[in-house]
Each structure stands twice: as C-alpha cells, then as structure tokens.
Enzyme design. Structure first.
Site, PDB file in Angstrom:
ATOM      1  N   ARG A   1      39.793  28.436  35.321  1.00 54.92           N
ATOM      2  CA  ARG A   1      39.254  28.607  36.502  1.00 54.92           C
ATOM      3  C   ARG A   1      37.666  27.590  36.490  1.00 54.92           C
ATOM      4  O   ARG A   1      37.301  27.097  37.339  1.00 54.92           O
ATOM      5  CB  ARG A   1      38.946  29.797  36.998  1.00 54.92           C
ATOM      6  CG  ARG A   1      40.605  30.249  37.681  1.00 54.92           C
ATOM      7  CD  ARG A   1      40.592  31.824  37.999  1.00 54.92           C
ATOM      8  NE  ARG A   1      39.881  31.930  39.106  1.00 54.92           N
ATOM      9  CZ  ARG A   1      39.206  33.170  39.453  1.00 54.92           C
ATOM     10  NH1 ARG A   1      39.281  34.167  38.747  1.00 54.92           N
ATOM     11  NH2 ARG A   1      38.528  33.073  40.908  1.00 54.92           N
TER      12      ARG A   1
ATOM     13  N   CYS B   1      27.583  43.068  22.314  1.00 56.53           N
ATOM     14  CA  CYS B   1      26.075  43.187  22.371  1.00 56.53           C
ATOM     15  C   CYS B   1      25.546  42.745  23.496  1.00 56.53           C
ATOM     16  O   CYS B   1      24.287  42.504  23.694  1.00 56.53           O
ATOM     17  CB  CYS B   1      25.511  42.478  21.044  1.00 56.53           C
ATOM     18  SG  CYS B   1      25.576  40.604  20.869  1.00 56.53           S
TER      19      CYS B   1
ATOM     20  N   ALA C   1      36.143  26.822  57.408  1.00 59.40           N
ATOM     21  CA  ALA C   1      34.529  26.930  57.592  1.00 59.40           C
ATOM     22  C   ALA C   1      33.826  25.591  57.562  1.00 59.40           C
ATOM     23  O   ALA C   1      32.655  25.428  57.771  1.00 59.40           O
ATOM     24  CB  ALA C   1      34.270  27.706  56.302  1.00 59.40           C
TER      25      ALA C   1
ATOM     26  N   HIS D   1      30.150  39.405  42.453  1.00 65.01           N
ATOM     27  CA  HIS D   1      31.207  39.622  41.579  1.00 65.01           C
ATOM     28  C   HIS D   1      30.962  38.931  40.341  1.00 65.01           C
ATOM     29  O   HIS D   1      32.065  38.382  39.514  1.00 65.01           O
ATOM     30  CB  HIS D   1      32.572  39.125  42.255  1.00 65.01           C
ATOM     31  CG  HIS D   1      33.117  40.091  43.157  1.00 65.01           C
ATOM     32  ND1 HIS D   1      34.077  39.793  44.259  1.00 65.01           N
ATOM     33  CD2 HIS D   1      32.583  41.423  43.458  1.00 65.01           C
ATOM     34  CE1 HIS D   1      34.319  40.871  45.120  1.00 65.01           C
ATOM     35  NE2 HIS D   1      33.499  42.016  44.637  1.00 65.01           N
TER      36      HIS D   1
ATOM     37  N   ASN E   1      37.093  32.385  60.069  1.00 66.27           N
ATOM     38  CA  ASN E   1      38.097  32.330  59.020  1.00 66.27           C
ATOM     39  C   ASN E   1      39.338  31.886  59.847  1.00 66.27           C
ATOM     40  O   ASN E   1      39.436  31.554  60.883  1.00 66.27           O
ATOM     41  CB  ASN E   1      38.716  33.943  59.039  1.00 66.27           C
ATOM     42  CG  ASN E   1      39.339  34.170  57.533  1.00 66.27           C
ATOM     43  OD1 ASN E   1      40.455  33.669  57.464  1.00 66.27           O
ATOM     44  ND2 ASN E   1      38.893  35.136  56.838  1.00 66.27           N
TER      45      ASN E   1
ATOM     46  N   CYS F   1      31.393  36.067  19.523  1.00 71.01           N
ATOM     47  CA  CYS F   1      30.015  35.973  19.723  1.00 71.01           C
ATOM     48  C   CYS F   1      29.106  35.358  18.345  1.00 71.01           C
ATOM     49  O   CYS F   1      29.668  35.970  17.237  1.00 71.01           O
ATOM     50  CB  CYS F   1      29.481  37.344  19.921  1.00 71.01           C
ATOM     51  SG  CYS F   1      27.621  37.785  20.118  1.00 71.01           S
TER      52      CYS F   1
HETATM   53  P1  OAD Z   1      41.076  36.114  49.606  1.00 73.39           P
HETATM   54  O1  OAD Z   1      42.117  35.265  48.757  1.00 73.39           O
HETATM   55  O2  OAD Z   1      41.385  37.660  49.705  1.00 73.39           O
HETATM   56  O3  OAD Z   1      40.900  35.734  51.067  1.00 73.39           O
HETATM   57  C1  OAD Z   1      40.550  34.266  51.327  1.00 73.39           C
HETATM   58  C2  OAD Z   1      40.276  34.481  52.836  1.00 73.39           C
HETATM   59  O4  OAD Z   1      39.729  33.079  53.146  1.00 73.39           O
HETATM   60  C3  OAD Z   1      41.669  34.444  53.914  1.00 73.39           C
HETATM   61  O5  OAD Z   1      40.940  35.405  54.740  1.00 73.39           O
HETATM   62  C4  OAD Z   1      41.914  33.125  54.376  1.00 73.39           C
HETATM   63  O6  OAD Z   1      42.381  33.266  55.858  1.00 73.39           O
HETATM   64  C5  OAD Z   1      40.593  32.465  54.367  1.00 73.39           C
HETATM   65  N1  OAD Z   1      40.413  31.160  54.297  1.00 73.39           N
HETATM   66  C6  OAD Z   1      40.941  30.157  53.576  1.00 73.39           C
HETATM   67  N2  OAD Z   1      40.661  29.013  53.927  1.00 73.39           N
HETATM   68  C7  OAD Z   1      39.532  29.027  54.597  1.00 73.39           C
HETATM   69  C8  OAD Z   1      39.013  28.048  55.268  1.00 73.39           C
HETATM   70  N3  OAD Z   1      38.952  26.758  54.860  1.00 73.39           N
HETATM   71  N4  OAD Z   1      38.090  28.424  56.027  1.00 73.39           N
HETATM   72  C9  OAD Z   1      37.670  29.795  56.350  1.00 73.39           C
HETATM   73  N5  OAD Z   1      38.562  30.688  55.956  1.00 73.39           N
HETATM   74  C10 OAD Z   1      39.489  30.397  54.997  1.00 73.39           C
HETATM   75  O7  OAD Z   1      39.744  35.979  49.041  1.00 73.39           O
HETATM   76  P2  OAD Z   1      38.227  36.926  49.209  1.00 73.39           P
HETATM   77  O8  OAD Z   1      38.194  37.450  50.550  1.00 73.39           O
HETATM   78  O9  OAD Z   1      37.225  36.004  48.745  1.00 73.39           O
HETATM   79  O10 OAD Z   1      37.472  40.013  43.585  1.00 73.39           O
HETATM   80  O11 OAD Z   1      38.563  37.871  48.156  1.00 73.39           O
HETATM   81  C11 OAD Z   1      37.605  38.860  47.702  1.00 73.39           C
HETATM   82  C12 OAD Z   1      37.658  39.320  46.244  1.00 73.39           C
HETATM   83  O12 OAD Z   1      38.979  39.909  46.140  1.00 73.39           O
HETATM   84  C13 OAD Z   1      37.191  38.138  45.393  1.00 73.39           C
HETATM   85  O13 OAD Z   1      36.058  38.009  45.067  1.00 73.39           O
HETATM   86  C14 OAD Z   1      38.138  38.881  44.072  1.00 73.39           C
HETATM   87  C15 OAD Z   1      39.438  39.459  44.821  1.00 73.39           C
HETATM   88  O14 OAD Z   1      40.539  39.912  44.621  1.00 73.39           O
HETATM   89  C16 OAD Z   1      37.200  40.163  42.266  1.00 73.39           C
HETATM   90  O15 OAD Z   1      37.853  39.169  41.479  1.00 73.39           O
HETATM   91  C17 OAD Z   1      36.589  41.302  42.068  1.00 73.39           C
END
Ligand code: OAD
Length: 257
Positions: free
Chosen positions: A73, A137, A239, A126, A221, A155
């Site tokens: 990634r 460490c 967006a 995050h 969104n 490390c």
């Molecule tokens: P998600 O994968 O849960 O959601 C992505 C959101 O972006 C969805 O609501 C889509 O509809 C929207 N979306 C996709 N393309 C878009 C675009 N071009 N313009 C606007 N909106 C769009 O991702 P997150 O909400 O970021 O946490 O997830 C939050 C956290 O959940 C992440 O940081 C991760 C995760 O699981 C950790 O890893 C701790």
C-alpha cells in the site's frame, strides 16, 4: 455538481467562518487511484478480512503478511498524485488563514497525499504509511521507494520487527492528534466531512461532537452515510468535483497569497 447549485448559505458561511475544520476519509483519495480501506482488499488480498490484517494480533501472528500488505500500500501511494479535492482543501486553508481565521484538517487517511498537496495544518488520526517504527524500541526506520526487505523488516538498533506507523483496530489514537481534533471541532463554525463512511470510531464521533457544539456540518460523499440525515448540508458527488466548485463559488479564481 455545478458551482451555481451549491447552497448559498454554505458559501456564505465558508467565506465568513472564523474557524473551519475538515474531516477526511479514504474517499478523498479515491480519485487519485488509491482504493478505500475496504476496497483495498482486492486480488490476492481479497480473501482477508481487514479486521484480520489491521490489528496488533495479526502482526503478532503473521508479521510477514501484515508488513507486506502495508508495504505494498505504501509503494502504491508513492505512485499516486494528489487530486483536485486535495488541492481545493489546501486552497480553503490558505483563504481561511489569509483573513485571520483558523483551520485544521483532520484526516483518517494514512496515504500522505494531503501533505503532498500542500496542506500544512493537519493531524493524522490513524498515523501514516510513510512512518515505520520498531515494535520494540520505537526507533524510526528510514524508507525509500523500494520494497522493504525482509518482511518484517528488522530494527537496526535492536533487531526487533519494524511495523507500519498506522493505528490498528484495538489501538489508541495518537493522543495529541485526537485532542487537537476535538478542540477544533468544538470551536469551529463549519465542519466539512469529506469521503468518509462515518463507521469507524472514535474518528466518526468528532462529527457528533461538532454537532453538539453547534457547529454547522456539511457532508461531501458519493453515497449517503449514517450521518446524512443530521447534516446541515449533504453534497452528493465526488470530492474532486465538489470541493473545487465550492472554492470557486466562495472565492472566485483568486488564489490565497
Ligand atoms: P471507507 O472505505 O469506510 O469509506 C469511504 C467513503 O468514501 C465511502 O462513504 C464512499 O462513499 C466515499 N467515497 C468514495 N469515493 C469518493 C469520492 N470520490 N468522493 C467522495 N466520497 C467518496 O473509508 P473511511 O471512512 O476512510 O481505519 O474509513 C475510516 C477508517 O476505517 C479508515 O481510516 C480505516 C478504516 O477501516 C483504520 O485503519 C484504523
């Protein structure tokens, strides 16, 4: 969405707000070609549940698999560029600060694209894919644009496995970053909630906190979310289209100094 169909009251608030906060999720980077968290588990990785890879337990069980997934990634992100949505957020920051207002971008993203677009006032709730540290460490490890080797990397100081500097499920968010985000959404006049599903707490709770504090919230969104019904404004679309339109409608073509 065309600039002239954006709500006038939103544009007026953005133009006048003394404090503007933004909460972003992986949707803001989708147009840069970075899959959202759930979409990232495709191909070879499709058989893994994200909750099985993004946990300290997964790293303990199979550090090679977890570090390979994160390193892939990381390298994929380096090949991607910030998009028009990232750029528009840097312009909003510039315009708000130019007139003496306060701005904070709170991101759940770990891809580093906001910083590469030029955002300066930012907290990463995050963590980051571009900041690895020793699981023993905590020494940080220099990274290049080549794959890490071996998986997991070791490390140089103490020989323990090195891990990605992201927050895994079950781990605490960085205390200072979260405190800064909480403080800002409580004081902000406007919170833009961009490209996040609003499913993952405690980050999503910032939206509740903002609303409880009287902050006007605007969601941008592609799809409805659990927060859609309680937002002041919901702008449905990409967006990378809506944010530049919002900037143009608020400030015209003038760039911040
Ligand atoms: P998600 O994968 O849960 O959601 C992505 C959101 O972006 C969805 O609501 C889509 O509809 C929207 N979306 C996709 N393309 C878009 C675009 N071009 N313009 C606007 N909106 C769009 O991702 P997150 O909400 O970021 O946490 O997830 C939050 C956290 O959940 C992440 O940081 C991760 C995760 O699981 C950790 O890893 C701790």
């Amino acid at each position: 969405m065309q600039a002239d169909s954006l709500p006038e009251a939103l544009v007026e608030l953005l133009a006048a707000a003394r404090a503007v906060a933004v909460l972003t999720g992986s949707g803001v980077s989708a147009e840069s070609g970075i899959p959202t968290f759930r979409d990232a588990l495709t191909g070879h990785w499709a058989r893994f549940d994200p909750y099985e890879l993004a946990t300290p337990q997964a790293f303990g069980r199979d550090p090679a698999r977890v570090t390979e997934w994160y390193d892939q990634r990381r390298l994929a992100c380096l090949q991607c560029r910030p998009n028009a949505g990232h750029a528009a957020l840097t312009e909003i920051e510039g315009h708000v600060e130019e007139r003496g207002g306060r701005f904070l971008l709170v991101t759940q993203n770990v891809d580093g694209l906001h910083q590469r677009a030029g955002s300066r006032r930012i907290v990463e709730l995050h963590g980051s894919l571009h900041d690895w540290r020793c699981s023993g460490c905590a020494a940080s490890m220099p990274l290049g644009d080549e794959p890490l080797s071996p998986y997991p990397p070791r490390c140089r100081a103490c020989g323990q496995p090195v891990r990605p500097g992201v927050v895994w499920f079950g781990e605490m968010l960085p205390r200072d970053a979260f405190a800064a985000a909480e403080s800002m959404v409580q004081q902000a006049d406007l919170l833009l909630v961009v490209g996040t599903s609003g499913l993952v707490h405690p980050a999503a709770g910032l939206v509740d906190l903002a609303m409880d504090s009287g902050c006007a919230c605007c969601q941008i969104n592609l799809e409805p979310t659990p927060y859609t019904s309680c937002m002041r404004w919901c702008l449905q679309g990409a967006a990378g289209t809506i944010l530049p339109s919002l900037v143009r409608k608020t400030w015209g073509d003038s760039s911040p100094a």
